[in-house]
Design an enzyme around this catalytic site. Sequence first.
Site, PDB file in Angstrom:
ATOM      1  N   ARG A  52       1.289  -3.161  17.256  1.00 47.41           N
ATOM      2  CA  ARG A  52       0.699  -3.118  15.918  1.00 47.41           C
ATOM      3  C   ARG A  52      -0.796  -3.388  15.894  1.00 47.41           C
ATOM      4  O   ARG A  52      -1.565  -2.591  15.372  1.00 47.41           O
ATOM      5  CB  ARG A  52       1.404  -4.121  14.993  1.00 47.41           C
ATOM      6  CG  ARG A  52       2.785  -3.694  14.586  1.00 47.41           C
ATOM      7  CD  ARG A  52       3.439  -4.682  13.649  1.00 47.41           C
ATOM      8  NE  ARG A  52       2.928  -4.588  12.303  1.00 47.41           N
ATOM      9  CZ  ARG A  52       3.454  -5.237  11.272  1.00 47.41           C
ATOM     10  NH1 ARG A  52       4.493  -6.025  11.444  1.00 47.41           N
ATOM     11  NH2 ARG A  52       2.966  -5.123  10.073  1.00 47.41           N
ATOM     12  N   HIS A  91       6.460   5.525  12.025  1.00 44.80           N
ATOM     13  CA  HIS A  91       5.935   4.156  11.808  1.00 44.80           C
ATOM     14  C   HIS A  91       6.781   3.411  10.782  1.00 44.80           C
ATOM     15  O   HIS A  91       6.555   3.537   9.568  1.00 44.80           O
ATOM     16  CB  HIS A  91       4.480   4.238  11.346  1.00 44.80           C
ATOM     17  CG  HIS A  91       3.717   2.956  11.524  1.00 44.80           C
ATOM     18  ND1 HIS A  91       3.432   2.411  12.762  1.00 44.80           N
ATOM     19  CD2 HIS A  91       3.184   2.094  10.623  1.00 44.80           C
ATOM     20  CE1 HIS A  91       2.746   1.292  12.611  1.00 44.80           C
ATOM     21  NE2 HIS A  91       2.588   1.072  11.317  1.00 44.80           N
ATOM     22  N   TYR A 137      -3.439  10.708  -5.249  1.00 41.18           N
ATOM     23  CA  TYR A 137      -4.608  11.436  -5.741  1.00 41.18           C
ATOM     24  C   TYR A 137      -5.470  12.014  -4.626  1.00 41.18           C
ATOM     25  O   TYR A 137      -6.184  12.977  -4.829  1.00 41.18           O
ATOM     26  CB  TYR A 137      -5.494  10.516  -6.601  1.00 41.18           C
ATOM     27  CG  TYR A 137      -4.785   9.927  -7.797  1.00 41.18           C
ATOM     28  CD1 TYR A 137      -4.249  10.756  -8.773  1.00 41.18           C
ATOM     29  CD2 TYR A 137      -4.666   8.552  -7.957  1.00 41.18           C
ATOM     30  CE1 TYR A 137      -3.595  10.228  -9.876  1.00 41.18           C
ATOM     31  CE2 TYR A 137      -4.002   8.009  -9.047  1.00 41.18           C
ATOM     32  CZ  TYR A 137      -3.473   8.844 -10.004  1.00 41.18           C
ATOM     33  OH  TYR A 137      -2.829   8.328 -11.087  1.00 41.18           O
TER      34      TYR A 137
END
Length: 746
Positions: free
Chosen positions: A30, A76, A120
Site C-alpha cells: 500500500r 484494488h 464530474y
Amino acid sequence: MEESQIIRTEYSELMKKSYIDYAMSVIISRALPDVRDGLKPVQRRTLYDMYELGIRYDRPYRKCARIVGDTMGKYHPHGDSSIYEALVVMAQEFKKGMILVDGHGNFGSIEGDGAAAMRYTEARLAKITQEAYLADLDKDIIDFVPNFDETEKEPAVLPVRIPNLLLNGAEGIAVGMATSIPTHNLGEIVDAVKAYMKNNDITTKQLMKYIKGPDFPTGGIVVNKDDLAEIYETGTGKIKIRGKVDVEEIKGGRKKIVISEIPYTMIGAGIGKFLNDVCNLVETKKTSDIVDISNQSSKEGIRIVIEVKRDADVDNLINMLYKKTRLEDTFGVNMLAVADGRPEVLGLKRIIEHHVDFQFELATRKYKTLLKKEQDKKEIQEGLIKACDVIDLIIEILRGSSSIRDAKECLTTGATEKIKFKSKRSEKMASMLRFTDRQAQAILEMRLYKLIGLEIEALMKEHETTLANIAKYEDILNNYDSMAQVIIDDLDALKKEYAVKRKTKIENAEEAVFEENKVQEQEVVLLMDRFGYAKTVDGSVYERNREAADKENKYILRCMNTGKLCLFTADGKMHQIKVMDLPYGKFRDKGFPIDNVSNFDSTKEEIVYLCDDRELFFSKFLFVTKQGMIKKVAGSEFQVTKRTIAATKLQDEDALVSIRPIRDAQDVVLMTENGFVLRFPAEEVSEKKKGAVGVRGMKLQKNDSVEEVYLFEEGTESKVIFHEKEVTLNRLKRAKRDGTGTRMRK
C-alpha cells in the site's frame, strides 16, 4: 460431526505475528513504491486499468468514476476515495515532475482547492505514460500475478523505462516507516543513467554533475547545495527550500515584495497559512513595515504581493519572512522504497543501479520474445520458399488427398499410402518431403495469389529482413554493449520528446538573519468578555472608558505587554498565554477568542482564576475544591515555559472552586451549597507542591459541596451576599480547619 480443534498459543506471540503481518502488508502492498517502476500498488493498478479499458492519450476522455470503479472491482480492494485521490495526484502538474494522467475538469489547485467529485471529472493516459510506462506489455516482459480474488491477472510491476522514483518522487506513511522522495528533472535523470551505464564505478558525487538536485514542479530555490551530496549518498537528510522573491517599484517611491514561486511544501493549505502568518506578524507588532498583502495568483502562476512602507528595510523584511513563515521551509528526504521485496533506504546511485538492472531484465525478456517470433517466422518463410519450388507436386498431393490430415501427414513425414498420384515419379518425390508441422500448416493455408512472381519476390525480401532481425536480436541478447545501446537510444528518444528546463534553482545561500523590532515594554489592560474574546488596550484608554469596560467585560487585568497570562481552570489545568499574542488596539475592537492563542477550550473548560505572571513571583495561592480539599501553593511552582501544565491533582469527580492569593494573616471562610459555613486561620492550611491533592479543609455532609471561598483580615468588616442573605464574615465564629462548620439560619 467433526470435533473442533483448540490450538493453545501465547497471546502476545499471536498479537506480535498478526501485527507484523499487518505492518508488512501496509509497507509492501500500500504505502511504499517499488524501486523498479517508482509506483505504489494503487497507482500501478489505476494506470494498468486505464490501459486495459483503452483510455489512451489519443482517444476520448472517460469518467473518473468509471476508472475508479473498474480498478476497485478488478485490482484494488480498498476504498474508492484512495483510488480517486491517487488518480487526482497523478494528474496534478504542481505535485508531479511529469503528470501520468491527462485530467479533464476540476482536478484541484495549488492553493488547496480539492478536485471535483469523480462523477464530474474525466481522464485518460498521458502520452508519456503510454510510451514509457505501459509499452510492450504484450511481449512478456513482466510477470503477471493473480488479483485479490484470482479472477483477473495484474502486472507485478509496470515496464517503466525511466527512473520514475526520481522523476515523480514519492510520499507515503507505512507502519513504523515513511518515504519522502523529491521530484527531479527528466533530462538530468536520463543523463545520469547513461553515465552509470557507461561506468558502473561512478560515484554519487560524479552522478551529481548530471543531477544537480531536486527539481520541484513549483520551482523555488534550494539553498543548502553543499548538503545534497550527503543526502544523495545516504538517502536521508533535509533540503531547505525558499520561494522566489522579487522586489518591484510602485508609485510614490514605495516598493512591493512579489512572491512568484513557492516552496514545494507550501502546496495546498500552506498558502493560506502563509498569508495568515504574515498578517500575524503585523498584528503582533513583529513588523510595522507591511502596508497590505494580497494573493493575486491565477492559472498563469503564483503571485503573492506584499506592499511595504516607503522607508522600509526590504531585505530585513524578506529575511523575516524566511525566518518566521513557510517562505523558507524544510523538505525531509527519506528515500525509502521496496527493493527485492523488502523496504530499503536507497542512495541516488543505488536507485539508478536498480533501475538499470530492471531495464536489462526488461530488454532481455523483450528481445527473447521478439527473437522467438522471428525464428517462428523464419521457419514458416523457409517452408513457403521451399514449397514454391515444388508447387506442382504439392498441388498433386492436395488433389490426390481425401482429407487435410492425409495431406499434412504426407508433407511432414512423406507418407504416400493414402494419396493418389498421377505417376510413380511424383509419388517418389512426395515420399522425400519433410516439412515441419508449422510449415505444413502454412502451406495448406497459403492462397494461390502467393504464387505470383512479385509475391514470391516479396516473400524472399521478407525472409532477408527476418534473418537480419534474428541476427540483430541475437547480438542484443549476447552482447552487453549492444543491449546497453538499445536502452540508451530509448532514453535519448524520451529525453528529446519530454525533457523540460529545470524549474528549481540550486545554490548555497546565507542563513536568513533579521533584526526584530524591539517591543517597547509597557503596562496594558486586558479586557475579556464572558464569551472568551480578549484584547489589550492602553491604560489611558481603559480609564477613559472605565464604566463601559467594567460593564461589558468579565475579566479586567493590568499586565505587561511582554508578559504572560496564567489561566487556571476548574479541571486543574493552567494555560499560559503570551500577552503579545492578543490584539492590542482600540477599545471597540472585538478581540480574539483565547481558544485561538492557547490550548484552552471554552466548550469544555471553565476559568477559575486569571492572573498576570508577575503575581507568580511573590504570591502564594489558596486552592479549594468542591469536595473541600485545600492547600497553599507557592507561585514559583507555576513559573514554567510550557503552554499547559497540571496545576493541581484532583480526586475523582472533584473540581476546583477557587484559587486566591493568600497571606498567613488572613482568615479563610468556606461556604457550602447546603448553607454550612466554616471560618479558620489561613496559617492552618498546609503548603504543598502543585502535584499534591492537599488536606481536608472542611468535613462535608452527604451530597454537599463547597460553593464559595472568602479571605479577609481580622479587624476589617467584610460583608458578602450568600444565598440572598447578607453575611458579615468577621462576626462568624472562628474554628479549626477540618470542622463541620455551622449551618446558617434561613
